[in-house]
Design an enzyme around this catalytic site. Structure first.
Site, short mmCIF file in Angstrom:
data_model
loop_
_atom_site.label_atom_id
_atom_site.label_comp_id
_atom_site.label_asym_id
_atom_site.label_seq_id
_atom_site.Cartn_x
_atom_site.Cartn_y
_atom_site.Cartn_z
N MET A 176 0.90 9.41 -5.83
CA MET A 176 1.50 9.93 -4.35
C MET A 176 2.81 10.16 -4.72
O MET A 176 3.65 10.14 -4.19
CB MET A 176 2.51 7.99 -3.99
CG MET A 176 0.94 7.03 -3.80
SD MET A 176 -0.08 7.45 -3.01
CE MET A 176 -0.49 6.67 -1.68
N ARG A 177 2.15 11.59 -4.89
CA ARG A 177 3.41 12.76 -5.14
C ARG A 177 2.62 14.30 -3.95
O ARG A 177 1.55 14.09 -4.05
CB ARG A 177 3.66 13.45 -6.24
CG ARG A 177 5.12 12.98 -7.13
CD ARG A 177 5.42 13.02 -8.26
NE ARG A 177 5.73 14.39 -8.07
CZ ARG A 177 7.53 14.82 -8.19
NH1 ARG A 177 8.37 13.54 -7.86
NH2 ARG A 177 8.09 15.87 -8.11
N GLU B 141 -14.42 3.68 -2.50
CA GLU B 141 -13.58 4.85 -3.23
C GLU B 141 -14.72 4.86 -4.53
O GLU B 141 -14.58 6.39 -5.23
CB GLU B 141 -12.64 4.33 -3.44
CG GLU B 141 -12.00 5.25 -2.09
CD GLU B 141 -10.20 4.74 -1.80
OE1 GLU B 141 -9.44 5.56 -3.01
OE2 GLU B 141 -9.38 4.34 -1.13
N HIS C 6 -8.70 9.58 -0.42
CA HIS C 6 -7.80 9.89 0.91
C HIS C 6 -8.39 8.73 1.42
O HIS C 6 -9.71 8.62 1.79
CB HIS C 6 -7.71 11.00 1.30
CG HIS C 6 -6.74 10.32 2.88
ND1 HIS C 6 -4.85 10.44 2.32
CD2 HIS C 6 -6.81 10.17 4.32
CE1 HIS C 6 -4.77 10.06 3.51
NE2 HIS C 6 -6.12 9.66 4.56
N LEU D 139 1.97 17.66 -4.35
CA LEU D 139 1.89 19.51 -5.13
C LEU D 139 2.18 20.43 -4.38
O LEU D 139 2.05 20.76 -3.37
CB LEU D 139 0.60 19.00 -5.76
CG LEU D 139 0.02 18.06 -5.85
CD1 LEU D 139 -1.67 18.62 -6.76
CD2 LEU D 139 0.58 17.90 -7.17
N ASN E 4 -8.86 15.04 -4.38
CA ASN E 4 -8.18 13.95 -4.02
C ASN E 4 -9.07 13.06 -3.45
O ASN E 4 -10.12 13.43 -2.23
CB ASN E 4 -6.60 14.44 -3.39
CG ASN E 4 -6.28 13.09 -2.94
OD1 ASN E 4 -5.37 12.37 -3.46
ND2 ASN E 4 -5.65 13.27 -1.48
N ARG F 208 10.65 19.70 -6.80
CA ARG F 208 8.23 19.22 -7.22
C ARG F 208 8.23 20.25 -7.98
O ARG F 208 7.82 19.99 -8.27
CB ARG F 208 8.66 19.39 -5.43
CG ARG F 208 8.91 17.94 -5.02
CD ARG F 208 8.42 17.17 -3.81
NE ARG F 208 8.24 18.04 -2.35
CZ ARG F 208 7.59 18.87 -1.71
NH1 ARG F 208 6.09 18.38 -2.62
NH2 ARG F 208 7.27 18.79 -0.90
N ASP G 99 -3.34 16.51 2.35
CA ASP G 99 -4.50 16.79 2.97
C ASP G 99 -5.66 16.98 3.74
O ASP G 99 -6.55 16.79 4.63
CB ASP G 99 -4.92 14.48 3.76
CG ASP G 99 -3.96 13.36 2.55
OD1 ASP G 99 -4.46 14.06 1.82
OD2 ASP G 99 -2.77 13.05 3.22
N SER H 194 -7.22 1.47 -9.87
CA SER H 194 -8.69 1.02 -9.34
C SER H 194 -9.93 2.45 -9.50
O SER H 194 -10.76 2.49 -10.25
CB SER H 194 -8.84 0.15 -8.63
OG SER H 194 -8.61 0.75 -7.51
C1 GAR Z 1 -6.88 4.50 -2.89
O1 GAR Z 1 -7.37 4.05 -1.63
C2 GAR Z 1 -7.01 5.73 -2.35
O2 GAR Z 1 -7.52 6.10 -1.84
C3 GAR Z 1 -4.89 6.09 -1.80
O3 GAR Z 1 -4.37 5.57 -2.92
C4 GAR Z 1 -5.40 4.54 -3.50
C5 GAR Z 1 -4.95 4.23 -5.04
O4 GAR Z 1 -5.80 3.14 -5.66
N1 GAR Z 1 -4.43 7.50 -2.34
C6 GAR Z 1 -3.42 7.70 -1.34
O5 GAR Z 1 -3.24 7.00 -0.13
C7 GAR Z 1 -3.35 9.14 -1.22
N2 GAR Z 1 -2.86 9.41 -0.17
P1 GAR Z 1 -5.62 3.11 -7.29
O6 GAR Z 1 -4.35 2.84 -7.74
O7 GAR Z 1 -6.28 1.58 -7.23
O8 GAR Z 1 -6.94 3.84 -7.09
#
Ligand code: GAR
Length: 206
Positions: free
Chosen positions: A95-96, A179, A114, A98, A112, A70, A150, A18
């Site tokens: 969700m990896r 976001e 968060h 780096l 990023n 990695r 983070d 999203s």
């Molecule tokens: C979002 O809430 C983002 O902040 C989080 O994953 C979601 C992705 O949503 N990121 C983390 O948690 C990174 N540590 P999306 O795929 O709908 O954009």
């Protein structure tokens, strides 16, 4: 970057995408002077890849299981990004973690988002962490990626209230709504060269 050429972004994803969609919408509306050179997912069936394809953006699957560690994964990732002449790497729910291989190749050019007000609740399940802690407010943070998890310099943050009866899903949705505005806003500031870094402090020129 050549003058007046659109800034080249790569968006790295693992899930629904999203945030990717919000970035695509801003770019297509001409609000961000950039092009999305590629979308890269470590998860083969991430819906974000479908979103990219629908908008004619190269959608690349880059799975972790194909690599022994990695750092090898990141070496190959750097090659892909360089081959697309990427200038800014945007982690949108990627969700990896780096390694230094990526961080050093794109110093201060990886950002990023968060789903918490860093430095509170870094790492996984930030929304659950916020609920468990009992905070009255949470939100989201866009930051530069450094060698920690983070921990990089903070570019922008937005705050949302936490309701007494919130579920993780309700809080996540409230944060996601922010976001989708905050991330494009941060990208626009970077693309327009309106951000400068002074130690940990990020100064914005409006
Ligand atoms: C979002 O809430 C983002 O902040 C989080 O994953 C979601 C992705 O949503 N990121 C983390 O948690 C990174 N540590 P999306 O795929 O709908 O954009």
């Amino acid at each position: 970057m050549q003058a007046n050429q659109p800034f080249k972004l790569a968006v790295l994803v693992s899930g629904n995408g999203s945030n990717l969609q919000a970035i695509i919408d801003y770019v297509e509306a001409g609000e961000i002077h950039a092009s999305i050179a590629c979308v890269i997912s470590n998860i083969p069936d991430a819906y974000a890849l479908t979103r990219a394809a629908k908008h004619g953006i190269p959608a690349i699957i880059h799975e972790g299981c194909r690599f022994t560690n990695r750092r090898e994964y990141d070496r190959s990732l750097v090659e892909i990004l360089k081959s697309h002449e990427v200038e800014l790497v945007v982690l949108a729910g990627f969700m990896r973690i780096l390694t230094e291989v990526m961080i050093d190749a794109f110093q201060q050019r990886i950002i990023n988002i968060h789903p918490a007000l860093l430095p509170a609740f870094p790492g996984l399940n930030a929304q659950q962490q916020a609920l468990d802690y009992g905070v009255r407010f949470s939100g989201c943070t866009v930051h530069f990626v450094d060698h920690g998890t983070d921990t990089g310099p903070i570019i922008l943050q937005a705050v949302v209230p936490v309701m007494q009866d919130d579920t993780v899903d309700q809080l996540s949705q409230r944060i996601l709504k922010e976001e989708h505005k905050l991330f494009p806003q941060a990208i626009k500031l970077l693309v327009d060269h309106k951000i400068s870094l002074h130690g940990r402090r990020v100064l914005l020129e409006h």
